[in-house]
Design a protein around this motif. Structure first.
Motif, short mmCIF file in Angstrom:
data_model
loop_
_atom_site.label_atom_id
_atom_site.label_comp_id
_atom_site.label_asym_id
_atom_site.label_seq_id
_atom_site.Cartn_x
_atom_site.Cartn_y
_atom_site.Cartn_z
N VAL A 1 -7.16 9.69 -2.39
CA VAL A 1 -6.75 8.42 -1.78
C VAL A 1 -5.52 8.64 -0.91
N TYR B 1 -5.44 8.19 3.16
CA TYR B 1 -4.43 7.33 3.76
C TYR B 1 -3.63 8.09 4.82
N LYS C 1 -4.05 7.39 8.66
CA LYS C 1 -2.89 6.89 9.41
C LYS C 1 -2.63 7.75 10.63
N MET D 1 0.82 -1.19 0.00
CA MET D 1 0.00 0.00 0.00
C MET D 1 0.86 1.25 0.00
N ASN D 2 1.96 1.22 0.75
CA ASN D 2 2.85 2.39 0.80
C ASN D 2 3.40 2.73 -0.58
N LYS D 3 3.70 1.71 -1.39
CA LYS D 3 4.23 1.96 -2.74
C LYS D 3 3.17 2.61 -3.63
N LEU D 4 1.94 2.16 -3.51
CA LEU D 4 0.85 2.75 -4.29
C LEU D 4 0.64 4.21 -3.90
N ILE D 5 0.63 4.48 -2.60
CA ILE D 5 0.46 5.84 -2.11
C ILE D 5 1.63 6.71 -2.57
#
Length: 183
Positions: free
Chosen positions: A152, A156, A160, A1-5
Motif C-alpha cells: 500500500v 501510494y 503519487k 491518508m498521509n498519516k496512515l501511509i
C-alpha cells in the motif's frame, strides 16, 4: 491518508530493525550448535529448533522491510535503462498486478493451514524439540500482512510520483535508484 501511509512505513521500518537483531541471535545460536556438536560431541535439538524458528522469522518478518528498502532480488536487464517515470510505472504495476495478488493468494492458501495447526496445537515430536509449531506457522500470516501494508505504501508513493505531486512519502530510500545493480 498521509498519516496512515506514515504509520505503515514506520511499522515496516521498526519491524525490520527488530528483525536485524534477530540475525545476530541466529548467528550466535548457530555458532553454539556447531561448537556443541564438533567440540563437545553433543547435540542440542532445542537450540537447533530455535535457530530454525528464528531463521524462518527473519525471512517472513523482514520481507516488508526488504520491499521498503528495495533490497529484494531484481533482475533488471531493462529496468535500469528506464527513465525515472518508467521505473515508477514498473514498480506501480508490479505491485498492483503481481505483488498484491500473489500475497493475497498466499494469505488465502495458508490461512486454513495455520488455523489447523492452532486447532490441533501442533508441536514438535522429536526428542528435545520445541513445542509451539503453530506459532511458527503463524509467521506466514504476518508475512502477508507486512507485505500488504508495504505494498500500500509502495502504491501510494509510486502513484503519487506518477499522478500526483512527486512521491516517496516517508520512504527510507529512493526506490528507483539502482545504479550499478542488475545484469
Amino acid at each position: 491518508m498521509n498519516k496512515l501511509i506514515a504509520a505503515c512505513s514506520w511499522l515496516t521500518e521498526y519491524s525490520g530493525r527488530l528483525v536485524s537483531w534477530a540475525t545476530l541471535i541466529l548467528l550466535l545460536l548457530t555458532l553454539a550448535v556447531v561448537i556443541l556438536r564438533y567440540v563437545f560431541n553433543t547435540g542440542a535439538t532445542a537450540l537447533q529448533d530455535t535457530a530454525l524458528y528464528l531463521h524462518g522469522a527473519v525471512f517472513t518478518l523482514g520481507a516488508g522491510y526488504t520491499l521498503k528498502h528495495d533490497a529484494h532480488v531484481r533482475v533488471d536487464i531493462f529496468y535500469r535503462r528506464f527513465s525515472e517515470r518508467g521505473r515508477h510505472w514498473v514498480d506501480f504495476l508490479g505491485t498492483l498486478l503481481l505483488l498484491l495478488p500473489v500475497t493475497l493468494f498466499i494469505g488465502i492458501w495458508c490461512f486454513e493451514y495455520v488455523a489447523t495447526s492452532w486447532r490441533i496445537g501442533e508441536r514438535s515430536v522429536e526428542a528435545g524439540g520445541l513445542p509451539l509449531i503453530y506459532v511458527q506457522k503463524s509467521l506466514l500470516l504476518i508475512l502477508v500482512v507486512s507485505l500488504i501494508l508495504q505494498a500500500v505504501v509502495e502504491l501510494y508513493n509510486h502513484g503519487k510520483a506518477l499522478f500526483g505531486h512527486g512521491g516517496n512519502i516517508n520512504s527510507a530510500s529512493n526506490p528507483i535508484s539502482h545504479e550499478g545493480e542488475g545484469l
